[in-house]
Design a protein around this motif. Structure first.
Motif, PDB file in Angstrom:
ATOM      1  N   ASP A  38       0.844  -1.182   0.000  1.00 52.19           N
ATOM      2  CA  ASP A  38       0.000   0.000   0.000  1.00 52.19           C
ATOM      3  C   ASP A  38       0.884   1.238   0.000  1.00 52.19           C
ATOM      4  N   PRO A  39       0.355   2.384  -0.460  1.00 56.03           N
ATOM      5  CA  PRO A  39       1.178   3.597  -0.569  1.00 56.03           C
ATOM      6  C   PRO A  39       1.853   3.963   0.745  1.00 56.03           C
ATOM      7  N   GLY A  40       3.167   4.220   0.688  1.00 55.45           N
ATOM      8  CA  GLY A  40       3.917   4.645   1.868  1.00 55.45           C
ATOM      9  C   GLY A  40       4.167   3.549   2.883  1.00 55.45           C
ATOM     10  N   MET A  41       3.867   2.310   2.501  1.00 52.81           N
ATOM     11  CA  MET A  41       4.024   1.200   3.445  1.00 52.81           C
ATOM     12  C   MET A  41       4.982   0.163   2.883  1.00 52.81           C
ATOM     13  N   GLY A  42       5.459  -0.689   3.777  1.00 54.68           N
ATOM     14  CA  GLY A  42       6.259  -1.818   3.323  1.00 54.68           C
ATOM     15  C   GLY A  42       5.371  -2.920   2.777  1.00 54.68           C
ATOM     16  N   LEU A  43       6.024  -3.918   2.208  1.00 55.66           N
ATOM     17  CA  LEU A  43       5.278  -5.063   1.682  1.00 55.66           C
ATOM     18  C   LEU A  43       4.748  -5.903   2.838  1.00 55.66           C
ATOM     19  N   LYS A  44       3.539  -6.416   2.662  1.00 53.99           N
ATOM     20  CA  LYS A  44       2.962  -7.283   3.678  1.00 53.99           C
ATOM     21  C   LYS A  44       2.628  -8.642   3.054  1.00 53.99           C
ATOM     22  N   PRO A  61      -4.161 -12.356   5.187  1.00 58.09           N
ATOM     23  CA  PRO A  61      -4.757 -13.276   4.217  1.00 58.09           C
ATOM     24  C   PRO A  61      -6.242 -13.055   3.917  1.00 58.09           C
ATOM     25  N   ASN A  62      -6.938 -12.263   4.734  1.00 61.46           N
ATOM     26  CA  ASN A  62      -8.388 -12.157   4.589  1.00 61.46           C
ATOM     27  C   ASN A  62      -8.781 -11.572   3.245  1.00 61.46           C
ATOM     28  N   GLY A  63      -9.704 -12.258   2.572  1.00 59.57           N
ATOM     29  CA  GLY A  63     -10.198 -11.817   1.278  1.00 59.57           C
ATOM     30  C   GLY A  63      -9.456 -12.421   0.101  1.00 59.57           C
ATOM     31  N   TYR A  64      -8.493 -13.286   0.403  1.00 54.55           N
ATOM     32  CA  TYR A  64      -7.663 -13.894  -0.649  1.00 54.55           C
ATOM     33  C   TYR A  64      -7.624 -15.413  -0.491  1.00 54.55           C
ATOM     34  N   ARG A  77      -6.149 -15.586  -5.709  1.00 51.35           N
ATOM     35  CA  ARG A  77      -7.546 -15.365  -6.048  1.00 51.35           C
ATOM     36  C   ARG A  77      -8.148 -14.322  -5.111  1.00 51.35           C
ATOM     37  N   LEU A  78      -8.801 -13.319  -5.688  1.00 51.59           N
ATOM     38  CA  LEU A  78      -9.566 -12.344  -4.912  1.00 51.59           C
ATOM     39  C   LEU A  78     -11.042 -12.627  -5.123  1.00 51.59           C
ATOM     40  N   GLU A  79     -11.744 -12.886  -4.051  1.00 52.22           N
ATOM     41  CA  GLU A  79     -13.175 -13.101  -4.114  1.00 52.22           C
ATOM     42  C   GLU A  79     -13.866 -11.863  -3.550  1.00 52.22           C
ATOM     43  N   LEU A  80     -14.915 -11.414  -4.214  1.00 54.31           N
ATOM     44  CA  LEU A  80     -15.702 -10.283  -3.710  1.00 54.31           C
ATOM     45  C   LEU A  80     -14.811  -9.077  -3.412  1.00 54.31           C
ATOM     46  N   ALA A  81     -14.227  -8.528  -4.470  1.00 53.53           N
ATOM     47  CA  ALA A  81     -13.267  -7.438  -4.312  1.00 53.53           C
ATOM     48  C   ALA A  81     -13.870  -6.262  -3.540  1.00 53.53           C
ATOM     49  N   ALA A  82     -13.018  -5.671  -2.686  1.00 54.48           N
ATOM     50  CA  ALA A  82     -13.402  -4.516  -1.880  1.00 54.48           C
ATOM     51  C   ALA A  82     -12.391  -3.388  -2.110  1.00 54.48           C
ATOM     52  N   PRO A  83     -12.793  -2.115  -1.902  1.00 54.91           N
ATOM     53  CA  PRO A  83     -11.848  -1.005  -2.094  1.00 54.91           C
ATOM     54  C   PRO A  83     -10.574  -1.153  -1.270  1.00 54.91           C
ATOM     55  N   SER A  84     -10.656  -1.820  -0.118  1.00 57.38           N
ATOM     56  CA  SER A  84      -9.468  -2.023   0.724  1.00 57.38           C
ATOM     57  C   SER A  84      -8.424  -2.916   0.066  1.00 57.38           C
ATOM     58  N   GLN A  85      -8.814  -3.595  -1.011  1.00 64.92           N
ATOM     59  CA  GLN A  85      -7.861  -4.456  -1.722  1.00 64.92           C
ATOM     60  C   GLN A  85      -7.149  -3.712  -2.854  1.00 64.92           C
ATOM     61  N   THR A  86      -7.436  -2.447  -2.998  1.00 63.28           N
ATOM     62  CA  THR A  86      -6.674  -1.619  -3.928  1.00 63.28           C
ATOM     63  C   THR A  86      -5.237  -1.546  -3.443  1.00 63.28           C
ATOM     64  N   SER A  87      -4.322  -2.004  -4.280  1.00 61.42           N
ATOM     65  CA  SER A  87      -2.930  -2.111  -3.850  1.00 61.42           C
ATOM     66  C   SER A  87      -2.072  -2.545  -5.038  1.00 61.42           C
ATOM     67  N   VAL A  88      -0.785  -2.643  -4.801  1.00 63.82           N
ATOM     68  CA  VAL A  88       0.117  -3.265  -5.768  1.00 63.82           C
ATOM     69  C   VAL A  88       0.503  -4.618  -5.201  1.00 63.82           C
ATOM     70  N   TYR A  89       0.342  -5.639  -6.006  1.00 62.92           N
ATOM     71  CA  TYR A  89       0.578  -7.010  -5.562  1.00 62.92           C
ATOM     72  C   TYR A  89       1.862  -7.542  -6.199  1.00 62.92           C
ATOM     73  N   PHE A  90       2.718  -8.085  -5.344  1.00 69.09           N
ATOM     74  CA  PHE A  90       3.972  -8.655  -5.803  1.00 69.09           C
ATOM     75  C   PHE A  90       4.039 -10.135  -5.462  1.00 69.09           C
ATOM     76  N   CYS A  91       4.476 -10.897  -6.435  1.00 68.67           N
ATOM     77  CA  CYS A  91       4.764 -12.307  -6.231  1.00 68.67           C
ATOM     78  C   CYS A  91       6.275 -12.460  -6.137  1.00 68.67           C
ATOM     79  N   ALA A  92       6.727 -13.407  -5.332  1.00 64.94           N
ATOM     80  CA  ALA A  92       8.158 -13.641  -5.188  1.00 64.94           C
ATOM     81  C   ALA A  92       8.414 -15.133  -5.069  1.00 64.94           C
ATOM     82  N   SER A  93       9.648 -15.524  -5.395  1.00 66.01           N
ATOM     83  CA  SER A  93      10.048 -16.909  -5.189  1.00 66.01           C
ATOM     84  C   SER A  93      11.421 -16.947  -4.544  1.00 66.01           C
ATOM     85  N   SER A  94      11.760 -18.095  -3.962  1.00 60.25           N
ATOM     86  CA  SER A  94      13.025 -18.218  -3.256  1.00 60.25           C
ATOM     87  C   SER A  94      13.487 -19.667  -3.287  1.00 60.25           C
TER      88      SER A  94
END
Lengths: 111, 109
Positions: A38-44, A61-64, A77-94
């Motif tokens: 989210d803007p101005g925040m670290g990755l969660k 994890p709620n909503g996903y 998967r996002l079910e029943l999208a809500a405005p609170s889920q507006t964000s940038v989503y990053f996938c990572a592997s290790s």
């Protein structure tokens, strides 16, 4: 060797719609992760997986939902999208569960 | 609960000088620390890491210092270059990665 790829790059959803964010890695890493920033925040951390068939919840994890049927793919998967889920989503592997390699991100807006 | 904090949202330095980015953490269980660099519209890129059993790790122009007693991590970039301009995130792991909010570094020519 593409690393971690994510699709789509951008998406606008209406409240209540559903969608799947795709993530694929070609490095044969067992560990995969989904984060949101989210803007101005670290990755969660939303969800993570330590191998095919094994997933677990992260910090937010709620909503996903996730699945991991192959080593390469880890869709979110996002079910029943809500405005609170507006964000940038990053996938990572290790490969070791420590150093993570990120995809380019998906910018999601829910209106 | 912000377990990893980067208290400076931005930092500006002159090309050729040293950049020092700071990070504080609260959880003494963290055992691995990393710095990531992020350009706009891209994902974070791994830069350098350090295990909790060490106090310094160096990779070219980048050095990470860990002070466990102070729960403080820093990244030194020497000499700074305009291409280093980006947002830098520190992260700490145990068992999962926690990220700071980032510091935007601007290196002026």
């Amino acid at each position: 060797n593409a690393g971690v790829t994510q699709t789509p790059k951008f998406r606008i959803l209406k409240i209540g719609q559903s969608m799947t964010l795709q993530c694929t890695q070609d490095m044969n890493h067992n560990y995969m992760y989904w984060y949101r920033q989210d803007p101005g925040m670290g990755l969660k951390l939303i969800y993570y997986s330590v191998g095919a068939g094994i997933t677990d919840k992260g910090e937010v994890p709620n909503g996903y939902n996730v699945s991991r049927s192959t080593t390469e793919d880890f869709p979110l998967r996002l079910e029943l999208a809500a405005p609170s889920q507006t964000s940038v989503y990053f996938c990572a592997s290790s490969y070791d569960g420590q150093t993570q390699y990120f995809g380019p991100g998906t910018r999601l807006t829910v209106l | 609960d912000q377990q990893v904090k980067q208290n400076s949202p931005s930092l500006s330095v002159q090309e050729g000088r040293i950049s020092i980015l700071n990070c504080d953490y609260t959880n003494s269980m963290f055992d691995y620390f990393l710095w990531y660099k992020k350009y706009p519209a891209e994902g974070p890129t791994f830069l350098i890491s350090i295990s909790s059993i060490k106090d310094k790790n160096e990779d070219g122009r980048f050095t990470v210092f860990l002070n466990k007693s102070a729960k403080h991590l820093s990244l030194h970039i020497v000499p700074s270059q305009p291409g280093d301009s980006a947002v830098y995130f520190c992260a700490a792991s145990f068992p999962h990665m926690r990220f700071g909010a980032g510091t935007r570094l601007t290196v002026k020519p």
